[in-house]
Write a protein that holds these residues in place. Structure first.
Motif: not given
Length: 493
Positions: A377-381
């Motif tokens: 949810g938040s650490q890839i993009t």
């Protein structure tokens, strides 16, 4: 009677009590990481005991009891790893809290597994190994046990390192490795394995392209319009209709196999009808919701919030219906072979086996899911409701396209590929705008290439970790399964 000063006694007592309270706090803090594994272990033991109630505790039935425990272990790992792909984008876009996502996903996954879960599974998963090459039911049972253990261990390892992997491919690798160890290389259906290998590339690329195209459409038709609210009133109902139609077709095609068999053409007709109805219902609702909204992107995020939550719930329902067999398929095959000695026929999954899969997925999500949900949810993009909506929509559409093409795709690869697609599209779009804005500026006022490289919107470390995990999932699970099969064969033989 003591002559000691009472104040000194009270001070000493206060210090001792303070030390005790600090010790209790430290003990509580140190034991906290053991709570989730303890609950998981209790569920695994209960699953084995439940199987014992159905089958008794004879020597052969102990195999079923052990298989039920490992099936529960596999289901927990699917919940910890696979479900993050459905809920991660909604949490990353702040459309759902972590707690809300876990509750919705647990309910939807269980409902999908129990109401519409696949009722028939090939005894040697999806034709990977020729049943006639297996010498006996005993050989088959130990091969399935090895596949179950190895795939569960691999998914557990992937969750621990923070890599969302395909549980379908883990099971495929487990069956492949055990099949080769039990019956030789010639027993493997290599054309089927070739299709699965092709899906490693096709699934994420197709998911990423579809998600990027929808994001480009939203930017062009809504975000970059002078009157964003008027554009949203026109196009958001259309997008919701496409989403509803895609999910209706997806669920009809993949999630209702237990109730009725539906071909692709019928599923598309159902999807078209549902999409049109959703548009008619949504258009006045969006118009009413958008009244008085400011003409800015924050207002658009509010309009996409509810459709995103609904799409995440539908994805979880479809995932539970479609992927629960990954946890319980080998277990169902072992149960069938133990009861009837027949391992070349189709196997009906018993209700109690499906319950283990459904509840195991929910427990895994609740106990261990937040780590992978945050990763996707938040650490890839960085995701907002519009980008996350593109990811969910891409997942449903890509599965339908892949089914039409006859390709065995992974929902994990599609969803994560869609997240990467959104991120890389944002990078490309930002680079294009920077170049355009730099035209005519003197060289000293332009952003240096090194600085532009630092502004990448997709974390390359996560990208490489996930791609590496995808590539080695089948061979790693296969090798682990072969080793476990040989160990089991040596112990029982």
């Amino acid at each position: 009677m003591s002559d000691a000063d009472p104040r000194t006694q009270w001070n000493t007592l206060d210090k001792d009590l303070n030390r005790i309270s600090q010790l209790e706090l430290a003990t509580s803090y140190a034991s906290r990481p053991l709570v989730a594994p303890g609950i998981a272990l209790a569920f695994i033991v209960l699953a084995g005991l439940g199987a014992g109630v159905f089958f008794g505790s004879s020597a052969m039935n102990m195999v079923v009891i052990a298989a039920a425990a490992f099936g529960a272990y596999m289901a927990i790992n699917i919940g910890a790893n696979d479900v993050a792909n459905n809920m991660g984008p909604a949490v990353g876009a702040n459309a759902l809290t972590m707690g809300g996502a876990i509750v919705i996903a647990a309910v939807a996954e269980s409902a999908g597994a129990l109401l519409a879960g696949g009722d028939v599974v090939s005894t040697i998963s999806k034709g990977i190994v020729d049943p006639t090459a297996v010498a006996s039911s005993d050989v088959f049972i130990w091969a399935m046990m090895a596949a179950l253990i190895s795939s569960a261990l691999w998914v557990n390892l992937a969750t621990w390192v923070g890599a969302p992997v395909s549980t379908t491919h883990s099971v495929v690798g487990g069956v492949l490795g055990a099949g080769v160890a039990a019956a030789g290389v010639a027993a493997v259906n290599w054309p089927t394995m070739g299709k699965i290998a092709a899906s490693w590339v096709i699934s994420p690329v197709l998911g990423g392209v579809v998600a990027a195209l929808f994001l480009a459409f939203i930017k062009a038709k809504i975000i970059y319009q002078d009157d964003k609210i008027a554009a949203a009133r026109r196009w958001v109902p259309v997008l919701v209709g496409i989403m509803a139609g895609a999910f209706a077709a997806y669920l009809a095609l993949k999630g209702l196999k237990r109730i009725v068999k539906i071909d692709l053409e019928t599923a598309l007709m159902i999807g078209a009808g549902t999409g049109a109805l959703s548009y008619v219902i949504t258009a006045p609702l969006i118009k009413r919701q958008s009244e008085g909204m400011e003409n800015r992107n924050k207002s658009l995020k509010a309009l996409f919030g509810l459709p995103l939550v609904i799409s995440a719930a539908l994805l979880s329902f479809a995932h539970g219906a479609n992927d629960v067999a990954n946890a319980v398929g080998p277990l169902a095959a072992i149960v069938h072979a133990t009861e009837f000695g027949d391992f070349a026929a189709k196997v009906t999954i018993p209700t109690w086996v499906m319950v283990i899969g459904a509840f195991g997925i929910s427990f895994g999500l609740f106990l261990f899911g937040p780590k992978l949900i945050r990763m996707v949810g938040s650490q890839i993009t960085k995701l907002n409701p519009m980008r996350a909506y593109c990811v969910s929509l891409s997942a449903a559409i890509t599965v339908i396209v892949a089914s039409w093409l006859g390709l065995p795709v992974s929902s994990t690869h599609i969803a994560v590929g869609a997240v990467f697609g959104v991120g890389f599209f944002r990078e490309w779009h930002m680079e294009r705008r920077l170049k355009k804005s730099a035209e005519g500026l003197p060289p000293e006022k332009r952003i240096a290439p090194e600085e532009r490289r630092r502004r990448k919107l997709v974390r390359r470390s996560h990208f490489m970790t996930i791609i590496a995990a995808w590539v080695i999932t089948v061979p790693a699970a296969a090798l682990l399964s072969a080793v476990i099969y040989l160990l089991l064969n040596a112990i029982v033989g």
